[in-house]
Write a protein that holds these residues in place. Sequence first.
Motif, PDB file in Angstrom:
ATOM      1  N   GLY A  80       0.812  -1.214   0.000  1.00 53.21           N
ATOM      2  CA  GLY A  80       0.000   0.000   0.000  1.00 53.21           C
ATOM      3  C   GLY A  80       0.843   1.261   0.000  1.00 53.21           C
ATOM      4  O   GLY A  80       0.544   2.228  -0.714  1.00 53.21           O
ATOM      5  N   LEU A  81       1.910   1.273   0.799  1.00 54.05           N
ATOM      6  CA  LEU A  81       2.818   2.420   0.800  1.00 54.05           C
ATOM      7  C   LEU A  81       3.446   2.627  -0.571  1.00 54.05           C
ATOM      8  O   LEU A  81       3.560   3.757  -1.054  1.00 54.05           O
ATOM      9  CB  LEU A  81       3.921   2.223   1.847  1.00 54.05           C
ATOM     10  N   CYS A  82       3.839   1.537  -1.198  1.00 57.35           N
ATOM     11  CA  CYS A  82       4.454   1.629  -2.519  1.00 57.35           C
ATOM     12  C   CYS A  82       3.452   2.111  -3.563  1.00 57.35           C
ATOM     13  O   CYS A  82       3.804   2.868  -4.468  1.00 57.35           O
ATOM     14  CB  CYS A  82       5.063   0.292  -2.919  1.00 57.35           C
ATOM     15  N   LEU A  83       2.200   1.689  -3.424  1.00 58.90           N
ATOM     16  CA  LEU A  83       1.164   2.169  -4.334  1.00 58.90           C
ATOM     17  C   LEU A  83       0.962   3.672  -4.162  1.00 58.90           C
ATOM     18  O   LEU A  83       0.824   4.404  -5.157  1.00 58.90           O
ATOM     19  CB  LEU A  83      -0.149   1.422  -4.103  1.00 58.90           C
ATOM     20  N   LEU A  84       0.965   4.152  -2.931  1.00 59.83           N
ATOM     21  CA  LEU A  84       0.845   5.594  -2.699  1.00 59.83           C
ATOM     22  C   LEU A  84       2.018   6.351  -3.310  1.00 59.83           C
ATOM     23  O   LEU A  84       1.845   7.454  -3.834  1.00 59.83           O
ATOM     24  CB  LEU A  84       0.746   5.881  -1.202  1.00 59.83           C
ATOM     25  N   ILE A  85       3.200   5.765  -3.261  1.00 60.46           N
ATOM     26  CA  ILE A  85       4.378   6.381  -3.876  1.00 60.46           C
ATOM     27  C   ILE A  85       4.191   6.476  -5.388  1.00 60.46           C
ATOM     28  O   ILE A  85       4.461   7.511  -5.996  1.00 60.46           O
ATOM     29  CB  ILE A  85       5.651   5.592  -3.516  1.00 60.46           C
ATOM     30  N   ILE A  86       3.715   5.396  -5.992  1.00 56.08           N
ATOM     31  CA  ILE A  86       3.488   5.407  -7.435  1.00 56.08           C
ATOM     32  C   ILE A  86       2.459   6.463  -7.810  1.00 56.08           C
ATOM     33  O   ILE A  86       2.633   7.204  -8.780  1.00 56.08           O
ATOM     34  CB  ILE A  86       3.043   4.012  -7.928  1.00 56.08           C
ATOM     35  N   ILE A  87       1.391   6.553  -7.032  1.00 58.03           N
ATOM     36  CA  ILE A  87       0.357   7.557  -7.310  1.00 58.03           C
ATOM     37  C   ILE A  87       0.936   8.960  -7.165  1.00 58.03           C
ATOM     38  O   ILE A  87       0.683   9.836  -8.004  1.00 58.03           O
ATOM     39  CB  ILE A  87      -0.859   7.339  -6.389  1.00 58.03           C
ATOM     40  N   ALA A  88       1.740   9.175  -6.130  1.00 57.71           N
ATOM     41  CA  ALA A  88       2.334  10.492  -5.902  1.00 57.71           C
ATOM     42  C   ALA A  88       3.298  10.889  -7.013  1.00 57.71           C
ATOM     43  O   ALA A  88       3.482  12.078  -7.290  1.00 57.71           O
ATOM     44  CB  ALA A  88       3.051  10.520  -4.557  1.00 57.71           C
ATOM     45  N   ILE A  89       3.901   9.923  -7.659  1.00 61.23           N
ATOM     46  CA  ILE A  89       4.830  10.217  -8.747  1.00 61.23           C
ATOM     47  C   ILE A  89       4.106  10.317 -10.085  1.00 61.23           C
ATOM     48  O   ILE A  89       4.332  11.241 -10.864  1.00 61.23           O
ATOM     49  CB  ILE A  89       5.936   9.141  -8.812  1.00 61.23           C
ATOM     50  N   ASP A  90       3.205   9.388 -10.353  1.00 64.20           N
ATOM     51  CA  ASP A  90       2.606   9.303 -11.681  1.00 64.20           C
ATOM     52  C   ASP A  90       1.448  10.262 -11.918  1.00 64.20           C
ATOM     53  O   ASP A  90       1.216  10.666 -13.059  1.00 64.20           O
ATOM     54  CB  ASP A  90       2.157   7.871 -11.967  1.00 64.20           C
ATOM     55  N   VAL A  91       0.712  10.638 -10.879  1.00 63.32           N
ATOM     56  CA  VAL A  91      -0.410  11.569 -11.089  1.00 63.32           C
ATOM     57  C   VAL A  91       0.086  12.941 -11.547  1.00 63.32           C
ATOM     58  O   VAL A  91      -0.440  13.471 -12.533  1.00 63.32           O
ATOM     59  CB  VAL A  91      -1.308  11.650  -9.829  1.00 63.32           C
ATOM     60  N   PRO A  92       1.089  13.532 -10.902  1.00 62.32           N
ATOM     61  CA  PRO A  92       1.585  14.812 -11.441  1.00 62.32           C
ATOM     62  C   PRO A  92       2.168  14.673 -12.853  1.00 62.32           C
ATOM     63  O   PRO A  92       1.992  15.570 -13.681  1.00 62.32           O
ATOM     64  CB  PRO A  92       2.675  15.231 -10.451  1.00 62.32           C
ATOM     65  N   LEU A  93       2.840  13.570 -13.133  1.00 62.27           N
ATOM     66  CA  LEU A  93       3.366  13.367 -14.488  1.00 62.27           C
ATOM     67  C   LEU A  93       2.231  13.217 -15.499  1.00 62.27           C
ATOM     68  O   LEU A  93       2.323  13.712 -16.618  1.00 62.27           O
ATOM     69  CB  LEU A  93       4.280  12.135 -14.527  1.00 62.27           C
ATOM     70  N   GLY A  94       1.159  12.542 -15.093  1.00 61.81           N
ATOM     71  CA  GLY A  94      -0.004  12.427 -15.962  1.00 61.81           C
ATOM     72  C   GLY A  94      -0.667  13.772 -16.200  1.00 61.81           C
ATOM     73  O   GLY A  94      -1.136  14.063 -17.297  1.00 61.81           O
ATOM     74  N   TYR A  95      -0.700  14.594 -15.169  1.00 64.86           N
ATOM     75  CA  TYR A  95      -1.272  15.930 -15.315  1.00 64.86           C
ATOM     76  C   TYR A  95      -0.436  16.770 -16.273  1.00 64.86           C
ATOM     77  O   TYR A  95      -0.970  17.529 -17.068  1.00 64.86           O
ATOM     78  CB  TYR A  95      -1.382  16.622 -13.957  1.00 64.86           C
ATOM     79  N   LEU A  96       0.886  16.629 -16.195  1.00 65.12           N
ATOM     80  CA  LEU A  96       1.752  17.357 -17.126  1.00 65.12           C
ATOM     81  C   LEU A  96       1.577  16.864 -18.560  1.00 65.12           C
ATOM     82  O   LEU A  96       1.723  17.629 -19.508  1.00 65.12           O
ATOM     83  CB  LEU A  96       3.215  17.213 -16.698  1.00 65.12           C
ATOM     84  N   PHE A  98      -1.253  15.779 -19.823  1.00 59.89           N
ATOM     85  CA  PHE A  98      -2.561  16.249 -20.287  1.00 59.89           C
ATOM     86  C   PHE A  98      -2.899  17.570 -19.609  1.00 59.89           C
ATOM     87  O   PHE A  98      -3.742  17.616 -18.712  1.00 59.89           O
ATOM     88  CB  PHE A  98      -3.654  15.221 -19.970  1.00 59.89           C
ATOM     89  N   PRO A  99      -2.252  18.674 -20.025  1.00 59.05           N
ATOM     90  CA  PRO A  99      -2.494  19.949 -19.336  1.00 59.05           C
ATOM     91  C   PRO A  99      -3.908  20.491 -19.546  1.00 59.05           C
ATOM     92  O   PRO A  99      -4.404  21.254 -18.736  1.00 59.05           O
ATOM     93  CB  PRO A  99      -1.448  20.878 -19.936  1.00 59.05           C
ATOM     94  N   ASP A 100      -4.580  20.109 -20.623  1.00 57.22           N
ATOM     95  CA  ASP A 100      -5.927  20.594 -20.893  1.00 57.22           C
ATOM     96  C   ASP A 100      -6.948  19.651 -20.264  1.00 57.22           C
ATOM     97  O   ASP A 100      -7.765  19.043 -20.935  1.00 57.22           O
ATOM     98  CB  ASP A 100      -6.152  20.710 -22.400  1.00 57.22           C
ATOM     99  N   ILE A 101      -6.899  19.547 -18.944  1.00 54.48           N
ATOM    100  CA  ILE A 101      -7.752  18.611 -18.222  1.00 54.48           C
ATOM    101  C   ILE A 101      -9.214  19.048 -18.265  1.00 54.48           C
ATOM    102  O   ILE A 101     -10.112  18.227 -18.135  1.00 54.48           O
ATOM    103  CB  ILE A 101      -7.243  18.425 -16.762  1.00 54.48           C
ATOM    104  N   GLU A 102      -9.467  20.341 -18.476  1.00 57.13           N
ATOM    105  CA  GLU A 102     -10.843  20.828 -18.527  1.00 57.13           C
ATOM    106  C   GLU A 102     -11.604  20.197 -19.693  1.00 57.13           C
ATOM    107  O   GLU A 102     -12.795  19.977 -19.615  1.00 57.13           O
ATOM    108  CB  GLU A 102     -10.879  22.358 -18.647  1.00 57.13           C
ATOM    109  N   GLY A 103     -10.938  19.918 -20.778  1.00 60.73           N
ATOM    110  CA  GLY A 103     -11.577  19.295 -21.926  1.00 60.73           C
ATOM    111  C   GLY A 103     -11.980  17.856 -21.666  1.00 60.73           C
ATOM    112  O   GLY A 103     -12.782  17.286 -22.390  1.00 60.73           O
ATOM    113  N   LEU A 104     -11.444  17.274 -20.622  1.00 59.01           N
ATOM    114  CA  LEU A 104     -11.750  15.888 -20.292  1.00 59.01           C
ATOM    115  C   LEU A 104     -12.852  15.762 -19.234  1.00 59.01           C
ATOM    116  O   LEU A 104     -13.157  14.662 -18.799  1.00 59.01           O
ATOM    117  CB  LEU A 104     -10.484  15.188 -19.784  1.00 59.01           C
TER     118      LEU A 104
END
Length: 147
Positions: A80-96, A98-104
């Motif tokens: 679970g800790l490792c999953l939280l680490i992956i989420i903390a790393i990959d969510v900001p990268l995913g946001y970068l 797809f910067p036009d998140i409003e269209g989604l």
Amino acid sequence: MDTLQVSLLRYAGRFAAIYILIKVVLFAALLIALQFFQTEIPLKHVAFAVPLVTAMLVGQRLFKREGARLIGGKLHKLTGLCLLIIIAIDVPLGYLAFPDIEGLSDIKGLIIGLVLFFAFLAYWSIFFGYRIGFGAAEKEAAKKQAS
């Protein structure tokens, strides 16, 4: 029967360091291929194996250092800790990515469902990566003892 006293945060930190290192190496390989060879490497398929490989490496290290494998609740907590680490790393990268998140916003439910599905896959990938890593280190230790 003694209980194994392991600092889960230490191994979660190792997981984070190795995960980031693998991500950086993959990004550098993609960048080099694009810049110098004008070709794209399909690394999106490799990304699904990164949590598994990272957990295998950390699991082997944990077994070699502690002399035992984690089971039950401890293994699930570390996963679970490792999953939280992956989420903390990959969510900001995913946001970068797809910067036009409003269209989604029209497909917000689908996006949430996909994120939960991939989190489920990542959790079990990490879990089985640790199990595989423990098994490999255990076999190696048994082989050393036999010889």
